[in-house]
Design an enzyme around this catalytic site. Structure first.
Site, short mmCIF file in Angstrom:
data_model
loop_
_atom_site.label_atom_id
_atom_site.label_comp_id
_atom_site.label_asym_id
_atom_site.label_seq_id
_atom_site.Cartn_x
_atom_site.Cartn_y
_atom_site.Cartn_z
N CYS A 38 -2.22 3.04 -4.75
CA CYS A 38 -2.97 2.52 -3.67
C CYS A 38 -4.23 2.90 -3.56
CB CYS A 38 -3.03 2.50 -2.43
SG CYS A 38 -0.69 1.63 -1.95
N HIS A 83 -9.10 1.09 3.19
CA HIS A 83 -7.26 0.76 2.44
C HIS A 83 -6.41 0.11 3.78
CE1 HIS A 83 -3.94 -0.04 0.31
NE2 HIS A 83 -3.46 0.51 0.75
N ASN A 112 -0.67 -5.83 1.86
CA ASN A 112 -1.25 -4.65 1.40
C ASN A 112 -1.45 -5.33 -0.53
OD1 ASN A 112 -1.50 -2.29 -0.04
ND2 ASN A 112 -0.18 -0.83 1.05
#
Ligand code: UT7
Length: 324
Positions: A114, A251, A281
């Site tokens: 990520c 994020h 996500n």
């Protein structure tokens, strides 16, 4: 002194939208209420059959190129953060470079889960500031839903597909003020896939057994703690106070993690770019997607200061202080 400056941003989301109720209808043992309460996610986008990570990245890149007012041929450095490359090789960055028609300069993928876009941004920043690149394309793109086990409610409700991009150009005005990259490989078991080229694949499982496995609760605690430390490190490196930051561009894994980081920075949630509700996500795509959303919605203005951060598998984590 040469800085790298964001000349333009772009993003792309696949057309297909999967709501929480759609997941319930698919037979996932979950509820809209649970997903909203625990994560803030309402829906996510899913790439169409045959739509590849490079397709998403190309579309985001074209929007960033247009916003920057440049021609694709000017790009001399292509870097793409992704965990879901089209094929093992060539890199997805090479495929995007060919699609855009800007061959010649280096093109590479970065995999820091990520955190991949943040790593890519930091690397591109070094290239631009050193004079090695005059026009860099930095992307984060994922088709992570291809790595999901739709029978595992602890992961399949969390992720979505998408892409974001920025064009970086040299400037005498800042620009990217600092970037901070970190990793600790002792935590691989908490968030990982267990198969791969070297480890081997599982013949009788969907997509050869490639699937995300996560101990969510432990990752959650580490993410909150680590991101709290990261924002302090970033402020100190720039000799700034919390009040010097106009925007937090985090994020987008979980609304509760985002809110905890905002609290650490003493920032109101209306100073935070939040897209997790709409996108889920999107891993490497999440920060550039949020950034482009912030810019195009008119929230983030030229001259304002923003703090970008991400946390992901590895563990990896990173931040950047940027004057837009
Ligand atoms: O981007 C990379 C970094 N990733 C992250 O930062 C993700 C970090 N982790 C998280 O965001 C959260 O830990 C999750 C959203 C994954 C899970 O939330 P949680 O509050 O930590 O829940 P939990 O894992 O402690 O599970 C609580 C309960 C469990 O049931 P019991 O054991 O209490 O009976 C789970 O089985 O919720 C259950 N559960 C679900 N229930 C309905 C887990 N997933 C679901 C689900 N629907 N989808």
């Amino acid at each position: 002194m040469i800085y790298s400056r964001i000349a333009g941003t772009g993003s792309y989301l696949p057309e297909k939208v999967l709501t929480n109720d759609d997941l319930v209808a698919m037979g996932v043992d979950t509820s809209d209420e649970w997903i909203r309460e625990r994560t803030g996610i309402e829906q996510r986008h899913v790439a169409a059959e045959g739509e590849l990570t490079s397709d998403l990245a190309e579309k985001a890149a074209r929007k960033a190129i247009e916003a920057a007012g440049i021609e694709a041929e000017e790009i001399d450095f292509v870097i793409l953060g992704t965990t879901s490359s089209d094929v093992v090789f060539p890199s997805t960055a090479c495929k995007v470079q060919a699609k855009l028609g800007c061959p010649g300069g280096p093109a590479l993928d970065v995999n820091a889960a990520c955190t991949s876009f943040m790593y890519a941004l930091s690397i591109a920043d070094q290239y631009v500031r050193s004079g090695a690149s005059k026009c860099a394309l930095v992307m984060g793109a994922e088709t992570l839903t291809r790595m999901l086990d739709w029978n595992d409610r602890t992961t399949c409700v969390l992720f979505g597909d998408g892409a974001g991009a920025v064009i970086l150009k040299p400037s005498e005005e800042p620009g990217i003020l600092s970037t901070h990259m970190h990793a600790d490989g002792n935590y691989t078991d908490l968030l990982h896939t267990s198969v791969g080229v070297s480890s081997g694949f599982k013949e009788n499982e969907p997509r050869a057994g490639v699937k995300v496995a996560m101990k969510g609760n432990e990752v959650f605690k580490m993410a909150v703690k680590t991101l709290g430390q990261t924002v302090v490190e970033t402020l100190e490196a720039n000799q700034m106070r919390q009040s010097d930051i106009d925007w937090l561009v985090p994020h987008q894994a979980n609304y509760r993690i985002i809110a905890a980081t905002a609290k650490k920075l003493k920032m109101d949630m209306d100073q935070v770019i939040v897209t997790v509700n709409q996108h889920g996500n999107t891993s490497a795509a999440s920060v550039p997607l949020a950034l482009d959303h912030g810019v195009r919605s008119g929230k983030i203005q030229r001259g304002q200061t923003m703090l970008l951060e991400a946390f992901g598998g590895g563990f990896t984590w990173a931040s950047a202080m940027i004057r837009y």
